[in-house]
Scaffold this active site. Sequence first.
Site, PDB file in Angstrom:
ATOM      1  N   GLU A 168      -4.337   8.150   1.754  1.00 42.71           N
ATOM      2  CA  GLU A 168      -3.739   6.655   1.698  1.00 42.71           C
ATOM      3  C   GLU A 168      -2.459   6.956   0.828  1.00 42.71           C
ATOM      4  O   GLU A 168      -2.645   7.118  -0.410  1.00 42.71           O
ATOM      5  CB  GLU A 168      -4.506   5.579   1.618  1.00 42.71           C
ATOM      6  CG  GLU A 168      -3.585   4.351   1.639  1.00 42.71           C
ATOM      7  CD  GLU A 168      -4.583   3.093   1.246  1.00 42.71           C
ATOM      8  OE1 GLU A 168      -3.761   1.811   0.954  1.00 42.71           O
ATOM      9  OE2 GLU A 168      -5.799   3.262   1.324  1.00 42.71           O
ATOM     10  N   ASP A 185       4.027  11.065  -7.384  1.00 39.59           N
ATOM     11  CA  ASP A 185       4.772  10.946  -6.431  1.00 39.59           C
ATOM     12  C   ASP A 185       4.263  11.429  -5.119  1.00 39.59           C
ATOM     13  O   ASP A 185       3.851  12.884  -5.094  1.00 39.59           O
ATOM     14  CB  ASP A 185       6.108  11.585  -6.582  1.00 39.59           C
ATOM     15  CG  ASP A 185       7.205  11.480  -5.407  1.00 39.59           C
ATOM     16  OD1 ASP A 185       6.888  10.933  -4.159  1.00 39.59           O
ATOM     17  OD2 ASP A 185       8.384  11.829  -5.666  1.00 39.59           O
ATOM     18  N   ASP A 206       7.117  -0.404   0.770  1.00 40.46           N
ATOM     19  CA  ASP A 206       8.210  -0.908   0.428  1.00 40.46           C
ATOM     20  C   ASP A 206       9.225  -0.790   1.658  1.00 40.46           C
ATOM     21  O   ASP A 206       9.606   0.372   1.985  1.00 40.46           O
ATOM     22  CB  ASP A 206       8.775   0.019  -0.776  1.00 40.46           C
ATOM     23  CG  ASP A 206      10.015  -1.091  -1.258  1.00 40.46           C
ATOM     24  OD1 ASP A 206      10.815  -1.616  -0.757  1.00 40.46           O
ATOM     25  OD2 ASP A 206      10.284  -0.927  -2.611  1.00 40.46           O
ATOM     26  N   GLU A 258      -0.170  -8.199   2.778  1.00 40.70           N
ATOM     27  CA  GLU A 258      -0.432  -9.042   4.238  1.00 40.70           C
ATOM     28  C   GLU A 258      -0.522 -10.215   4.134  1.00 40.70           C
ATOM     29  O   GLU A 258       0.296 -11.024   4.943  1.00 40.70           O
ATOM     30  CB  GLU A 258      -1.467  -8.142   5.009  1.00 40.70           C
ATOM     31  CG  GLU A 258      -1.744  -8.923   6.450  1.00 40.70           C
ATOM     32  CD  GLU A 258      -2.838  -8.038   7.182  1.00 40.70           C
ATOM     33  OE1 GLU A 258      -2.940  -8.102   8.550  1.00 40.70           O
ATOM     34  OE2 GLU A 258      -3.331  -7.175   6.463  1.00 40.70           O
TER      35      GLU A 258
END
Length: 235
Positions: A68, A120, A143, A217
């Site tokens: 993820e 990162d 984003d 969400e």
Amino acid sequence: MNSTEITQNTDVPSHFRSIKTFVLRTGRMTEGQKRNYEAFYQKWCIPYTESPIDFQTLFQNDNPVIIEIGFGMGTATAQIAEDNPDKNYLGIEVFKAGVGKLLGEIEEKKLNNLRIIEHDAIEVLENMINNESVDGFHIFFPDPWQKKRNHKRRLVRRPRTDLLSKKLKDGGYIYMVTDWENYAEDAFEQLSETPNLKSKYEKFAPSQSWRPTTKFEKKGLKKEHVINELIFEKD
């Protein structure tokens, strides 16, 4: 090094590596998040290195591995890992508060099938993840980089999607969810153009019942945004 292993820093062109897909915010950590970070980092986090991870050694099994990218506060991540003990999960996040929060969840629920890398994601994929070693990628509410001049920063955009494809096993998937229609349309186009990837559905996927509702969400729904989901598979 066999043919499926990484070749350092060759997947994404050098001029793209300097374009970050995130802004590192300096939000405060709660006292609980700080305690979790200090107490459990070494137990559940993997330090960033330029050496590939052996997933079988890390998890002590050969179960499927799902990565993820950008798990936020990690609530959905922990729930998915808890619901699927027969799969291994690696969460990548740059925000310390989220790392601290998820560390607490992992420790409390004893989620031995979940690990974290605080770095990162593009550099992690390039330098730590072997090609054809990942069974799936989850990218939930990345984003959106709404302004057109910033679209190049979007995570789900070529050549970054090419990198994701290279890391997937045959039959592996990319599952993206966003509440920004423009990003959903753009991501569908970018993924469709990525070698070896094909949409599982004619266009957007139906909502997946196993995915918990995230904080982002809920915010999107409150603003009456439409939630769009994409699932692409590697053939």
